[in-house]
Design a protein around this motif. Structure first.
Motif, PDB file in Angstrom:
ATOM      1  N   PRO A  33      19.171  41.903   3.390  1.00  0.00           N
ATOM      2  CA  PRO A  33      18.846  40.972   4.357  1.00  0.00           C
ATOM      3  C   PRO A  33      17.981  39.883   4.102  1.00  0.00           C
ATOM      4  O   PRO A  33      17.109  39.937   2.826  1.00  0.00           O
ATOM      5  CB  PRO A  33      18.142  41.906   5.434  1.00  0.00           C
ATOM      6  CG  PRO A  33      17.386  43.119   4.715  1.00  0.00           C
ATOM      7  CD  PRO A  33      18.692  43.279   3.658  1.00  0.00           C
ATOM      8  N   THR A  34      17.478  38.883   4.746  1.00  0.00           N
ATOM      9  CA  THR A  34      16.435  37.864   4.481  1.00  0.00           C
ATOM     10  C   THR A  34      15.083  38.348   4.682  1.00  0.00           C
ATOM     11  O   THR A  34      15.066  39.787   4.922  1.00  0.00           O
ATOM     12  CB  THR A  34      16.777  36.538   5.407  1.00  0.00           C
ATOM     13  OG1 THR A  34      16.362  37.139   6.668  1.00  0.00           O
ATOM     14  CG2 THR A  34      17.995  36.021   5.353  1.00  0.00           C
ATOM     15  N   GLN A  36      12.260  40.154   5.192  1.00  0.00           N
ATOM     16  CA  GLN A  36      11.489  41.250   6.180  1.00  0.00           C
ATOM     17  C   GLN A  36      12.712  41.634   7.257  1.00  0.00           C
ATOM     18  O   GLN A  36      12.448  42.099   8.393  1.00  0.00           O
ATOM     19  CB  GLN A  36      10.102  40.632   7.068  1.00  0.00           C
ATOM     20  CG  GLN A  36       9.360  40.410   6.057  1.00  0.00           C
ATOM     21  CD  GLN A  36       7.847  40.197   6.716  1.00  0.00           C
ATOM     22  OE1 GLN A  36       7.278  41.368   7.175  1.00  0.00           O
ATOM     23  NE2 GLN A  36       7.258  39.023   6.803  1.00  0.00           N
ATOM     24  N   GLY A  37      13.864  41.130   7.179  1.00  0.00           N
ATOM     25  CA  GLY A  37      14.940  41.502   7.859  1.00  0.00           C
ATOM     26  C   GLY A  37      15.418  42.966   7.917  1.00  0.00           C
ATOM     27  O   GLY A  37      15.198  43.570   6.770  1.00  0.00           O
ATOM     28  N   ARG A  38      16.147  43.417   9.089  1.00  0.00           N
ATOM     29  CA  ARG A  38      16.481  44.661   9.086  1.00  0.00           C
ATOM     30  C   ARG A  38      17.767  44.880   8.496  1.00  0.00           C
ATOM     31  O   ARG A  38      18.588  44.072   8.089  1.00  0.00           O
ATOM     32  CB  ARG A  38      16.342  45.387  10.460  1.00  0.00           C
ATOM     33  CG  ARG A  38      14.926  45.253  11.137  1.00  0.00           C
ATOM     34  CD  ARG A  38      13.818  46.115  10.458  1.00  0.00           C
ATOM     35  NE  ARG A  38      14.544  47.545  10.467  1.00  0.00           N
ATOM     36  CZ  ARG A  38      14.565  48.413  11.298  1.00  0.00           C
ATOM     37  NH1 ARG A  38      14.044  48.097  12.662  1.00  0.00           N
ATOM     38  NH2 ARG A  38      15.041  49.723  11.342  1.00  0.00           N
ATOM     39  N   GLN A  41      20.605  42.946  10.131  1.00  0.00           N
ATOM     40  CA  GLN A  41      20.808  41.627  10.347  1.00  0.00           C
ATOM     41  C   GLN A  41      21.956  40.926   9.908  1.00  0.00           C
ATOM     42  O   GLN A  41      22.124  39.866  10.569  1.00  0.00           O
ATOM     43  CB  GLN A  41      19.529  41.026   9.552  1.00  0.00           C
ATOM     44  CG  GLN A  41      19.104  39.663   9.826  1.00  0.00           C
ATOM     45  CD  GLN A  41      18.429  38.907   8.506  1.00  0.00           C
ATOM     46  OE1 GLN A  41      18.568  39.314   7.341  1.00  0.00           O
ATOM     47  NE2 GLN A  41      17.399  38.089   8.831  1.00  0.00           N
ATOM     48  N   ASN A  42      22.273  41.356   8.867  1.00  0.00           N
ATOM     49  CA  ASN A  42      23.615  40.523   8.386  1.00  0.00           C
ATOM     50  C   ASN A  42      24.766  40.553   9.266  1.00  0.00           C
ATOM     51  O   ASN A  42      25.534  39.897   9.413  1.00  0.00           O
ATOM     52  CB  ASN A  42      23.906  40.878   7.021  1.00  0.00           C
ATOM     53  CG  ASN A  42      23.109  40.539   5.916  1.00  0.00           C
ATOM     54  OD1 ASN A  42      22.809  39.141   5.783  1.00  0.00           O
ATOM     55  ND2 ASN A  42      22.583  41.307   5.046  1.00  0.00           N
ATOM     56  N   GLU A  45      23.921  38.396  12.544  1.00  0.00           N
ATOM     57  CA  GLU A  45      23.993  36.910  12.189  1.00  0.00           C
ATOM     58  C   GLU A  45      25.258  36.544  11.995  1.00  0.00           C
ATOM     59  O   GLU A  45      25.727  35.257  11.583  1.00  0.00           O
ATOM     60  CB  GLU A  45      22.940  36.560  11.023  1.00  0.00           C
ATOM     61  CG  GLU A  45      21.421  36.798  11.359  1.00  0.00           C
ATOM     62  CD  GLU A  45      20.788  35.768  12.483  1.00  0.00           C
ATOM     63  OE1 GLU A  45      21.740  34.846  12.803  1.00  0.00           O
ATOM     64  OE2 GLU A  45      19.975  36.058  12.828  1.00  0.00           O
ATOM     65  N   GLU A  66      17.943  48.639   4.428  1.00  0.00           N
ATOM     66  CA  GLU A  66      16.877  48.082   4.699  1.00  0.00           C
ATOM     67  C   GLU A  66      16.459  47.237   3.379  1.00  0.00           C
ATOM     68  O   GLU A  66      16.559  47.608   2.387  1.00  0.00           O
ATOM     69  CB  GLU A  66      15.737  49.132   5.002  1.00  0.00           C
ATOM     70  CG  GLU A  66      16.004  49.835   6.349  1.00  0.00           C
ATOM     71  CD  GLU A  66      15.460  48.556   7.700  1.00  0.00           C
ATOM     72  OE1 GLU A  66      14.987  47.492   7.292  1.00  0.00           O
ATOM     73  OE2 GLU A  66      15.613  49.125   8.878  1.00  0.00           O
ATOM     74  N   TRP A 220      22.152  30.257   8.496  1.00  0.00           N
ATOM     75  CA  TRP A 220      23.219  31.183   8.405  1.00  0.00           C
ATOM     76  C   TRP A 220      24.538  30.225   8.381  1.00  0.00           C
ATOM     77  O   TRP A 220      25.508  30.920   7.740  1.00  0.00           O
ATOM     78  CB  TRP A 220      23.370  31.870   9.498  1.00  0.00           C
ATOM     79  CG  TRP A 220      21.979  33.020   9.519  1.00  0.00           C
ATOM     80  CD1 TRP A 220      20.792  32.845  10.109  1.00  0.00           C
ATOM     81  CD2 TRP A 220      21.974  34.317   8.626  1.00  0.00           C
ATOM     82  NE1 TRP A 220      19.895  33.898   9.646  1.00  0.00           N
ATOM     83  CE2 TRP A 220      20.808  34.949   8.764  1.00  0.00           C
ATOM     84  CE3 TRP A 220      22.961  34.805   7.942  1.00  0.00           C
ATOM     85  CZ2 TRP A 220      20.268  36.047   8.303  1.00  0.00           C
ATOM     86  CZ3 TRP A 220      22.519  35.820   7.071  1.00  0.00           C
ATOM     87  CH2 TRP A 220      21.413  36.633   7.421  1.00  0.00           C
TER      88      TRP A 220
END
Length: 235
Positions: A33-34, A36-38, A41-42, A45, A66, A220
């Motif tokens: 993920p980007t 601090q993304g979970r 997230q991918n 998005e 993570e 994105w």
């Protein structure tokens, strides 16, 4: 498209790791993920949906773990040197736990790494640091210099997790056989990082593709266009 949720205790991190996995066969792709993304997230998005055809055709199996950025480079609650040490634990989790798992599940001897923005850092650092584990690396608008998080502190743990620093002296033979793609937009906020990393690769005669797109932003929509293009290069 099949989707599975996994959670396991990492002996390297001393924490539980959560992950989504898409597909049931194909080349294993670890997708970060980007910032601090979970782990979801991918998917949220639309990046997974953008490559649904590759997953459904059994060409790739995508592992979305993570990032643990809150524990490492973005952890302002600890001394900078501890941020870098914590990243080593994360890197060991990837190397000793996740990558072998992905290879075992797919029967493939190496993984691909991919990510957008700071996920591109995770993808590049793991690939360039551990080319014995990685056959393909796809970074989309990656930012590669972690010294920006260190408040002026510089240690061996920073050096060995900073591709801009360790790559010039690396002579791992697998680097010359890796499929490396660095994607960015012409006016991307991370354009300089990609130009710089490309220059280092070029000085070492390591084959790679610097894909600079004239239309697009650090966001994105461009990454959703890039990712299927890059997956199509997996042989």
């Amino acid at each position: 498209m099949t989707e599975q949720y996994h959670k396991w205790y990492s002996h390297n991190l001393g924490l539980d790791v959560e992950m989504l996995v898409f597909g049931d066969r194909g080349y294993p792709v670890i997708l970060f993920p980007t910032s601090q993304g979970r782990y979801f997230q991918n998917k949220d998005e639309g990046l997974i949906q953008a490559v649904e055809w590759f997953v459904n055709e059994g060409l790739v199996k995508i592992f979305c773990p993570e990032s643990f950025d809150w524990l490492t480079w973005y952890n302002k609650g600890v001394h900078p040197a501890e941020r870098a040490r914590n990243y080593n634990f994360y890197d060991k989790m990837l190397y000793e736990e996740l990558a072998p798992w992905a290879m075992h599940e797919t029967g493939v001897s190496k993984v691909a790494t991919a990510g957008c923005s700071f996920g591109g850092y995770h993808a590049a650092n793991f690939a360039l640091k551990h080319p014995d584990r990685v056959g393909h690396m796809f970074s989309m608008s990656g930012a590669f210099d972690v010294k920006q998080f260190m408040d002026g502190v510089y240690t061996d743990d920073v050096f060995y997790n900073n591709p801009m620093d360790y790559l010039p002296g690396s002579n791992r033979p697998e680097l010359w056989h890796m499929n490396i793609i660095l994607g960015a937009a012409e006016h991307d906020i991370c354009r300089w990082d990609n130009d710089h990393l490309s220059n280092i690769l070029g000085q070492k005669n390591i084959n790679h593709w610097l894909d600079i797109r004239g239309i697009g932003e650090h966001d994105w929509p461009m990454w959703r266009a890039m990712f299927p293009h890059y997956l199509s290069t997996i042989k």
